[in-house]
Design a protein around this motif. Structure first.
Motif, PDB file in Angstrom:
ATOM      1  N   THR A  17       0.858  -1.183   0.000  1.00 35.48           N
ATOM      2  CA  THR A  17       0.000   0.000   0.000  1.00 35.48           C
ATOM      3  C   THR A  17       0.895   1.235   0.000  1.00 35.48           C
ATOM      4  O   THR A  17       1.781   1.375   0.848  1.00 35.48           O
ATOM      5  CB  THR A  17      -0.929   0.008   1.228  1.00 35.48           C
ATOM      6  OG1 THR A  17      -1.721  -1.190   1.198  1.00 35.48           O
ATOM      7  CG2 THR A  17      -1.841   1.226   1.209  1.00 35.48           C
ATOM      8  N   ILE A  33      -7.374   9.476  -7.734  1.00 35.69           N
ATOM      9  CA  ILE A  33      -7.890   8.143  -7.417  1.00 35.69           C
ATOM     10  C   ILE A  33      -8.263   7.408  -8.702  1.00 35.69           C
ATOM     11  O   ILE A  33      -7.964   6.216  -8.858  1.00 35.69           O
ATOM     12  CB  ILE A  33      -9.086   8.231  -6.443  1.00 35.69           C
ATOM     13  CG1 ILE A  33      -8.573   8.634  -5.047  1.00 35.69           C
ATOM     14  CG2 ILE A  33      -9.847   6.906  -6.380  1.00 35.69           C
ATOM     15  CD1 ILE A  33      -9.677   8.898  -4.038  1.00 35.69           C
ATOM     16  N   LEU A  36      -5.020   6.248 -10.334  1.00 33.42           N
ATOM     17  CA  LEU A  36      -4.454   5.109  -9.601  1.00 33.42           C
ATOM     18  C   LEU A  36      -5.207   3.820  -9.942  1.00 33.42           C
ATOM     19  O   LEU A  36      -4.599   2.760 -10.121  1.00 33.42           O
ATOM     20  CB  LEU A  36      -4.502   5.372  -8.095  1.00 33.42           C
ATOM     21  CG  LEU A  36      -3.541   6.446  -7.588  1.00 33.42           C
ATOM     22  CD1 LEU A  36      -3.941   6.900  -6.189  1.00 33.42           C
ATOM     23  CD2 LEU A  36      -2.113   5.938  -7.613  1.00 33.42           C
ATOM     24  N   ALA A  43      -7.528   2.061  -4.944  1.00 33.66           N
ATOM     25  CA  ALA A  43      -7.264   3.344  -4.299  1.00 33.66           C
ATOM     26  C   ALA A  43      -8.481   3.866  -3.565  1.00 33.66           C
ATOM     27  O   ALA A  43      -9.614   3.659  -3.992  1.00 33.66           O
ATOM     28  CB  ALA A  43      -6.818   4.363  -5.344  1.00 33.66           C
ATOM     29  N   ILE A  59      -4.418   9.678   0.385  1.00 36.31           N
ATOM     30  CA  ILE A  59      -4.856   8.623  -0.522  1.00 36.31           C
ATOM     31  C   ILE A  59      -4.004   7.383  -0.268  1.00 36.31           C
ATOM     32  O   ILE A  59      -2.778   7.470  -0.138  1.00 36.31           O
ATOM     33  CB  ILE A  59      -4.674   9.051  -1.997  1.00 36.31           C
ATOM     34  CG1 ILE A  59      -5.340  10.397  -2.271  1.00 36.31           C
ATOM     35  CG2 ILE A  59      -5.166   7.963  -2.948  1.00 36.31           C
ATOM     36  CD1 ILE A  59      -6.814  10.441  -2.045  1.00 36.31           C
ATOM     37  N   ALA A  61      -3.220   3.551  -1.954  1.00 37.71           N
ATOM     38  CA  ALA A  61      -3.389   2.755  -3.170  1.00 37.71           C
ATOM     39  C   ALA A  61      -2.590   1.468  -3.037  1.00 37.71           C
ATOM     40  O   ALA A  61      -1.382   1.506  -2.801  1.00 37.71           O
ATOM     41  CB  ALA A  61      -2.920   3.538  -4.388  1.00 37.71           C
TER      42      ALA A  61
END
Length: 95
Positions: A17, A33, A36, A43, A59, A61
């Motif tokens: 992550t 987002i 991603l 995400a 954020i 992801a």
């Protein structure tokens, strides 16, 4: 493998992550987002209980990379550029 020792557990998924810190601009956060996700990540925006910068959005992801694989190093470079594109910064990773 069955037998005297039982079955082995399922292998852990390869997953890291990565975190990005963006300005509190909903359009930029949504676009980041979406990008991603287009890159194959899962995400989402993360809320932090005690955010040092309340004007920032965080954020997370997840991608199927693991350090020190070359794919991990390439992903970090990719996410650094993506964060800069949306006025933010790459904030690290956790496996």
């Amino acid at each position: 493998m069955s037998g005297e020792y039982g079955d082995y557990p399922e292998p852990s998924p390869r997953r890291t992550t990565y975190y990005l810190d963006l300005p509190d601009e909903p359009e930029a956060v949504a676009a980041c987002i979406a990008r991603l996700t287009d890159l194959g990540g899962q995400a989402s925006e993360q809320s932090l209980e005690r955010s040092v910068h309340p004007s920032r959005r965080h954020i997370a992801a997840a991608f199927p990379d693991l350090p020190p694989d070359p794919a991990h190093h390439a992903r970090v470079a990719q996410l650094e550029a993506l964060a800069r594109r949306y006025g933010g910064r790459y904030a690290g990773f956790g496996a």
